[in-house]
Design a protein around this motif. Sequence first.
Motif, short mmCIF file in Angstrom:
data_model
loop_
_atom_site.label_atom_id
_atom_site.label_comp_id
_atom_site.label_asym_id
_atom_site.label_seq_id
_atom_site.Cartn_x
_atom_site.Cartn_y
_atom_site.Cartn_z
N UNK A 176 63.20 -34.70 102.24
CA UNK A 176 62.47 -35.96 102.14
C UNK A 176 61.42 -35.81 101.04
N UNK A 177 61.44 -36.74 100.10
CA UNK A 177 60.60 -36.63 98.91
C UNK A 177 59.41 -37.59 98.95
N UNK B 126 57.31 -33.90 96.11
CA UNK B 126 57.40 -32.71 96.96
C UNK B 126 58.34 -32.94 98.12
N UNK B 127 58.87 -31.83 98.68
CA UNK B 127 59.69 -31.90 99.88
C UNK B 127 58.77 -31.88 101.09
N UNK B 128 58.81 -32.95 101.88
CA UNK B 128 57.91 -33.08 103.02
C UNK B 128 58.71 -33.47 104.27
N UNK C 157 57.77 -27.77 100.59
CA UNK C 157 58.14 -27.12 99.34
C UNK C 157 57.73 -28.04 98.19
N UNK C 158 56.99 -27.49 97.23
CA UNK C 158 56.61 -28.33 96.08
C UNK C 158 57.65 -28.26 94.97
N UNK C 159 58.77 -27.58 95.25
CA UNK C 159 59.90 -27.52 94.30
C UNK C 159 61.17 -27.93 95.03
N UNK D 290 62.63 -38.29 89.33
CA UNK D 290 62.62 -37.00 88.66
C UNK D 290 63.02 -35.86 89.58
N UNK D 291 62.51 -35.89 90.81
CA UNK D 291 62.85 -34.85 91.78
C UNK D 291 64.32 -34.92 92.17
N UNK D 292 64.83 -36.15 92.36
CA UNK D 292 66.24 -36.30 92.71
C UNK D 292 67.13 -35.78 91.59
N UNK D 293 66.81 -36.14 90.36
CA UNK D 293 67.61 -35.69 89.23
C UNK D 293 67.57 -34.17 89.08
N UNK D 294 66.44 -33.57 89.37
CA UNK D 294 66.33 -32.10 89.32
C UNK D 294 67.23 -31.46 90.37
N UNK D 295 67.28 -32.07 91.54
CA UNK D 295 68.16 -31.56 92.60
C UNK D 295 69.62 -31.68 92.20
#
Length: 238
Positions: A8-9, A13-15, A29-31, A64-69
């Motif tokens: 969950x973003x 961050x992952x929260x 997790x902040x990554x 941005x976080x989704x694309x990184x994943x």
Amino acid sequence: MILYPAIDLKDGQAVRLLHGEMASATVFNDDPAAQARAFVAAGCEWVHLVDLNGAFAGAPVNAGAVEAILAAVDVPCQLGGGIRDMATIEAWLGKGLARVILGTVAVEDPDLVRQAARAFPGQVAVGIDARGGRVATRGWAEETDVMAPDLARRFEDAGVAAIVYTDIDRDGAMGGPNVEATAALARAVSIPVIASGGVSSLSDLERLKATGVIAGAISGRALYDGAIDLGAALAALR
């Protein structure tokens, strides 16, 4: 039954939230991409993603976080949160998502869900989030008078790939899933149903699987807290 580890973003961050309250977020997790890699290393076949900010904003926020994943892992990923028009659906699927989850628009614009399911076979799921059996929308902030099984039946012939059913009162509370309500929903429709909310132990997963009608389960906090060992759970479910 497929086990979907959840990321969950919120603010990149992952929260995890408690009962869907943004103010109760715990950062794990902040990554998020590193978290996804860890899940894949443990053997998962899918990753479940939620853009929490997007669910409230009504548009993607944690892109941005989704694309990184998506760049970090080679297993299919599904995403919900803030996906409310065809352009956003097309954009996400074009970036490599295997499946989008449509929640709020399933209530507010069901024709969009049907249109998307026809345009992208096997890549559109419906997210049904319920509190006391009643569907909640817009990041769970608004409760409707629509009952979860009634909403699910509206898409029986629409060609949607799955229904992700979340019991909001169980979400993040580590108190066990609502097996009875989830199984009842799964029996009410022919669409595969994925359970979400409260999955906190291997025995919870075994209970869901034992119904014989639930196609998958999503777990987040229990994996981060260590209450469920992902590798062991995947082995047990196979």
